[in-house]
Design an enzyme around this catalytic site. Structure first.
Site, short mmCIF file in Angstrom:
data_model
loop_
_atom_site.label_atom_id
_atom_site.label_comp_id
_atom_site.label_asym_id
_atom_site.label_seq_id
_atom_site.Cartn_x
_atom_site.Cartn_y
_atom_site.Cartn_z
N GLU A 113 33.25 15.60 27.78
CA GLU A 113 32.79 14.72 28.73
C GLU A 113 31.73 14.50 28.94
O GLU A 113 30.92 15.36 29.66
CB GLU A 113 33.75 15.34 29.78
N CYS B 85 29.48 12.54 37.47
CA CYS B 85 29.84 12.04 37.01
C CYS B 85 30.28 10.87 36.76
O CYS B 85 30.73 9.42 36.12
CB CYS B 85 30.84 12.54 35.06
N VAL C 214 23.91 13.69 24.01
CA VAL C 214 23.67 15.36 23.66
C VAL C 214 24.59 15.07 23.09
O VAL C 214 24.88 15.66 21.84
CB VAL C 214 23.60 15.55 24.83
N LYS D 43 26.49 28.39 27.71
CA LYS D 43 25.00 27.99 28.35
C LYS D 43 24.92 27.37 29.63
O LYS D 43 25.70 26.12 29.32
CB LYS D 43 24.60 27.26 26.33
#
Length: 542
Positions: free
Chosen positions: A293, A327, A269, A212
């Site tokens: 990560e 990130c 999340v 997804k």
């Protein structure tokens, strides 16, 4: 048929093209962008190798031109996730028993397509769908994705070749088995390469996958899937669904055959996912592999001996390339008072020439942030800083979403090292700078280490080797990727394996064989050539 030992082609990092004016790659890319903007695409889910469409179609829009429609994707629901799981489980037996050489060939072919005939197309899709500049798209969707595939094949062969010691009477072996079940790949918007690596790494090791992607990355995800299928990936090995995160989670994390998750996204999340897996742990056939990560509050720490121009260049790039949506992007900097005036002068020179606008204009250094939710969050922090007398905006502070989601590169100066933008992850082009007394190097290092819950990337700038060594020791756990006299972004596969600890993830190092080891379950085999014929040991003799 005679069997032979095979060696995969040696992996090499894909060269980064420059896209200078008049270059053939620039011409090809311009044509690809023009085609993408003039053709609306219909993007179905891919389940068991088949295109799946629904009545719920959603627009795909460039973040820098949100009124333009690139196409539509077909949103799925829980039923499609169940179909994808069933397809993955059905394909698992045949895929996991396939020779590693055949699996390697598929992904090596995909890498060749990405760096060759698909290069302009996947770069154009990344630029338009995710608002990346040509350079940021090139190092991501073309080079890094090809690197992931090629080096993962190399790591796979190294893993399979590692065997235990034996002797003349015993043959010891280890075989690496695919996990018992299916793997869930949940991928982010900001890197096409990560979106391709998270499902393909487990698949390469013999697993089947439900993938997804982020809704904001679907436009380029469809091309990754097309490449995999054209390269010969069998039906059901990777199943691409566009259900919502909660819908996918309800089905996947309650399924007994759930074997692992490969994740890149927010810390919140990931923590919720971990909690959900823990709550359901008694339902699974095996303990799932949890690889993630997540967030970062990355730092640049400057020593009093640093080169001011080098620091300024690093800050401009590391804070504002791809709008700070990496990130590894830096959003907090610690600068000594003895260098501040010189560094500020250099930064202002950079910022005065920095251009912001759509990706179609290759001269723009900064483009749009990914969506309206991000825009609203970032503009809210800017407004808060404008109203706060304790901080000063020394550059930028403007924003506009009338055409695209544009946030001007913004620099905040604070006297409080714990001001909210020094501690909270923003994921946008906002940098906060704290000026420290240059005589308080050791105290500042402690401040850097204790300020954030994250530990992803960071860098130290210094000409003093003692200062560098001290910072490395004291910041041992503050960054999984630590840089000396360089910006802490731009990790390259096989050169700087990427990942962090603390609140930044499980540090399983994408871009190394450490990551691939998470997607296999070893079985030790001992074969005895001369079995014992008596239970008695020599020490038992009278």
């Amino acid at each position: 048929m005679q069997k032979s030992l095979y060696f995969a082609p040696p992996a090499k990092n894909e060269p980064v093209l420059t896209y200078k004016k008049g270059s053939p790659e620039r011409e090809k890319l311009a044509k690809a962008i023009e085609w993408c903007r003039s053709h609306e695409v219909d993007v179905p889910m891919i389940i068991n190798g088949q295109e799946v469409r629904t009545d719920d179609k959603k627009e795909l829009n460039p973040p820098h031109d949100h009124q333009h429609i690139l196409g539509y994707y077909h949103k799925g629901d829980e039923s499609h996730v169940k179909q994808a799981i069933a397809a993955a489980l059905s394909a698992r037996g045949k895929w996991s028993s396939m020779s590693w050489k055949q699996r390697a060939s598929i992904f090596l072919k995909a890498a060749g397509m990405i760096s060759g005939p698909y290069r302009a197309r996947i770069n154009a899709a990344t630029m338009l769908g995710q608002s990346k500049s040509v350079h940021q798209a090139e190092i991501d969707s073309a080079c890094e994705l090809a690197d992931f595939l090629r080096f993962n094949v190399q790591y796979m062969t190294e893993i399979f070749n590692e065997q235990p010691d034996s002797d003349e009477t015993i043959w010891n072996r280890i075989e690496q088995r695919a996990l018992e079940g299916f793997v869930f790949a949940l991928t982010p918007f900001n890197f096409t390469a990560i979106a391709g690596n998270l499902p393909s790494a487990p698949a390469m090791m013999g697993n089947t996958v439900v993938w997804k992607p982020s809704n904001a990355q679907i436009y380029s995800a469809r091309i990754i899937m097309e490449i995999f299928m054209e390269a010969g990936l069998p039906d059901g090995v990777i199943n691409l669904v566009y259900a919502s995160g909660p819908a996918a989670g309800r089905v996947i994390f309650s399924h007994p055959d759930f074997a692992g998750i490969h994740f890149t996204g927010s810390t919140a999340v990931f923590q919720n996912i971990w909690k959900e897996i823990g709550n359901n742990i008694n339902q699974y056939k095996s303990y799932p592999r949890i690889v993630g990560e997540t967030g970062g509050k990355n730092f640049v720490l400057v020593h009093e001996t640093a080169n001011a121009q080098q620091v300024a260049t690093a800050i401009t790039r590391v804070a504002f390339e791809y709008q700070g949506q990496k990130c590894s992007a830096v959003s907090r900097a610690y600068i000594p008072d003895n260098l501040w005036d010189e560094i500020l002068c250099e930064i202002k020179c950079d910022m005065d020439t920095l251009k912001m606008g759509p990706v179609e204009d290759f001269s723009n250094f900064v483009n749009a942030v990914i969506d309206e939710a991000s825009f609203n969050k970032l503009s809210g922090f800017i407004d808060r800083a404008k109203a706060d007398k304790e901080v000063e905006i020394i550059h930028g502070g403007n924003y506009d979403k009338s055409k695209g989601y544009f946030i001007e590169p913004t620099i905040i100066l604070t006297k409080d090292p714990h001001y909210i933008t020094m501690e909270e992850e923003l994921f946008g082009p906002i940098l906060t700078i704290y000026i420290y007394d240059h005589s308080k190097w050791e105290e500042t290092i402690k401040l850097v280490d204790s300020t954030s819950m994250y530990a992803l990337t960071g860098s130290v700038f210094s000409k003093d080797r003692y200062a560098i060594e001290y910072a490395m020791k004291e910041l041992e756990h503050a960054a999984g990727n630590f840089y000396i006299n360089d910006k802490p972004t731009g990790a390259v596969v096989n050169q700087q394996p990427f990942g962090g600890a603390r609140g930044s993830g499980t540090n399983d190092k994408a871009g190394s064989k450490l990551n691939l080891l998470r997607w296999v379950s070893p079985r030790t085999i001992k074969e005895c050539f001369v079995p014992a014929t008596s239970y008695k040991y020599p020490f038992m003799e009278e």
